[in-house]
Design a protein around this motif. Sequence first.
Motif: not given
Length: 176
Positions: A89-91, A126-132
């Motif tokens: 997933y894109p950062d 991605a959600y957990s990393k703040g990307n969503i």
Amino acid sequence: LFLSCQDNPSYQTIDVKKEIAELKTHSEKISYLEKIYKIDQDVRDGKSSELILKYGIGSPEVLEFYSKMDSIDKLNLERIKVYLNEFGYPDSTYVTREAKITPWLVIQHSTDINKRKEFFPILYTAYSKGNIDTDQFEMYLGRTYQMEFGNYPFGEGAYDPKEKINRLIKELNLIK
């Protein structure tokens, strides 16, 4: 992997894996996602409402439009699947807003519940990393829930989006 949009003769057979393999630079990856975003949004540009008003909801014109949109959505979903398998997933720190939301948006437009669930692990990460964004992830889960159970999962009482996300993950039997 070759895909063909038979419902839309303007599309030729597309080698999605080749498309992805040709993305060498960061800017090429961003441009690729932005291109998918544009294709996704262009087909939705208010045309369905216009056609429904002009011809009626079950008309051949409206059905043809939805068939075309479905073909585009399926091709874009395959593109995103191969992209995510290759690059992840894109950062959000390093891409444009359009590139950031494109994978989520394309998955959100999928009406295949099994394919939606197939993307859960990567979307959750991605959600957990703040990307969503929380709202986007909740919307993805809510629509998936609606497809599975036939109604939208409105919360009762005090509203905490993170609690709702955890409840939906549990009710959909998704594994983090």
